[in-house]
Design a protein around this motif. Structure first.
Motif, short mmCIF file in Angstrom:
data_model
loop_
_atom_site.label_atom_id
_atom_site.label_comp_id
_atom_site.label_asym_id
_atom_site.label_seq_id
_atom_site.Cartn_x
_atom_site.Cartn_y
_atom_site.Cartn_z
N VAL A 1 0.79 -0.98 -0.33
CA VAL A 1 -0.34 0.05 0.16
C VAL A 1 1.04 0.99 -0.24
CG1 VAL A 1 -2.13 1.22 1.48
CG2 VAL A 1 -1.51 -1.32 1.43
N VAL A 2 0.47 1.96 -0.54
CA VAL A 2 1.36 3.48 -0.75
C VAL A 2 0.54 4.98 -0.88
CG1 VAL A 2 3.09 4.36 -3.12
CG2 VAL A 2 3.08 2.41 -2.80
N GLU A 3 0.87 5.74 -0.15
CA GLU A 3 -0.01 7.22 0.05
C GLU A 3 0.12 7.11 -1.41
OE1 GLU A 3 -0.79 10.50 3.37
OE2 GLU A 3 1.59 9.91 3.05
N GLU A 4 -1.61 7.87 -1.89
CA GLU A 4 -1.59 8.08 -2.88
C GLU A 4 -0.62 9.90 -3.56
OE1 GLU A 4 -3.43 7.52 -5.49
OE2 GLU A 4 -3.14 5.64 -5.58
N GLN A 5 -0.30 9.76 -4.08
CA GLN A 5 0.16 11.05 -4.77
C GLN A 5 -0.54 11.15 -6.29
OE1 GLN A 5 3.45 9.72 -3.58
NE2 GLN A 5 4.03 11.17 -1.41
N ASP A 6 0.09 12.35 -6.59
CA ASP A 6 0.26 13.02 -8.31
C ASP A 6 2.09 12.49 -8.06
OD1 ASP A 6 0.88 14.95 -9.97
OD2 ASP A 6 -1.25 14.22 -10.43
N ALA A 7 2.40 12.63 -9.48
CA ALA A 7 3.98 11.90 -9.77
C ALA A 7 4.28 12.94 -10.24
CB ALA A 7 4.12 10.66 -10.41
#
Length: 261
Positions: A224-230
């Motif tokens: 699980v990865v905290e959501e981000q805009d690359a």
């Protein structure tokens, strides 16, 4: 048959790793500068990044290239390569074999390709969006059900933020019964979550070249990865929290409490 983007980037990382390791094995001739507190750049960082840039330009002339040590090369394709020639420079300049070559490929705000190559251990982590993650060609799949007090969490420290956050983070982890680990290469530490070596990783602020590739590797391995805009990360960086499914909620809560003041 023409190579796909992923395989081409794996080859580029291997070439860059060989060049970097040649510098690493001859520290007596390595020129190093101090950019700030615990912030180093070496001749190897700059020269390896130039090599990676040239190889990427040769393979993908229309793509944008963003790296840590040199100004961006702006392309027209809408695809961006984000590179860190040596993640773990502090280790590198001190003779500690914990550093890696990192390349991420980003399109439409999402990381599409992530490659880390550690030439010291001959380990190559690879992920492609929707197609899984691998370590040296062997699929990675997280199935770790341990609680946070049963394993080790990687932590990162950035000189771009105040010291208080990392102090609160480590204190909270100890109070929860967790062990904490810092190896001064955030990219490797995040990838180690995918490989089952760490339960999670938390850092208050990371640059895109340090984290995007490894975050994709964790996500494609089932973490699980905290959501981000690359694309947003490329511009200004941000907080990074990744973990196994069994630990993520606890680590995110700990991280939010530690970093929010």
């Amino acid at each position: 048959m023409e190579k796909n983007r992923r395989d081409t980037v794996v080859d580029i990382c291997h070439s860059a790793g060989a060049r970097a390791k040649a510098f690493f094995e001859h520290p007596e001739s390595l020129r190093t500068e101090i950019k700030g507190r615990q912030d180093f750049v070496s001749q190897a960082d700059r020269e390896v990044e130039l090599l990676v840039r040239q190889l990427l330009r040769d393979a993908f002339p229309d793509d944008t290239i963003v790296g840590e040590e040199h100004a961006p090369d702006v392309g027209t394709s809408g695809f961006t390569w984000v590179i860190d020639p040596i993640d773990g420079t502090t280790n590198f300049v001190n003779g500690i074999a914990a550093w890696t070559v990192v390349i991420a490929g980003v399109e439409n705000g999402r990381t599409q390709i992530g490659v880390l190559h550690d030439p010291n251990l001959s380990e190559t982590f690879v992920a492609e969006a929707g197609k899984g993650a691998e370590l040296n060609g062997v699929p990675l799949r997280i199935n770790d059900t341990r609680k946070i007090f049963e394993g080790t969490v990687g932590v990162g420290y950035s000189n771009r933020v105040e010291d208080d956050g990392i102090l609160r983070l480590v204190t909270a982890l100890v109070e929860k019964g967790a062990m904490f680990h810092r190896n001064a290469s955030g990219a490797l530490s995040i990838a180690y979550v995918a490989a089952g070596r760490l339960l999670g990783y938390s850092e208050e602020h990371m640059n895109a070249w340090d984290c995007l590739a490894a975050q994709l590797i964790v996500a494609e391995a089932g973490g699980v990865v905290e959501e981000q805009d690359a694309d947003d990360m490329i511009v200004k960086g941000g907080r990074v929290v990744v973990a196994t499914p069994a630990v993520f909620d606890d680590l995110l809560a700990i991280s939010e409490a530690a970093f929010t003041r």
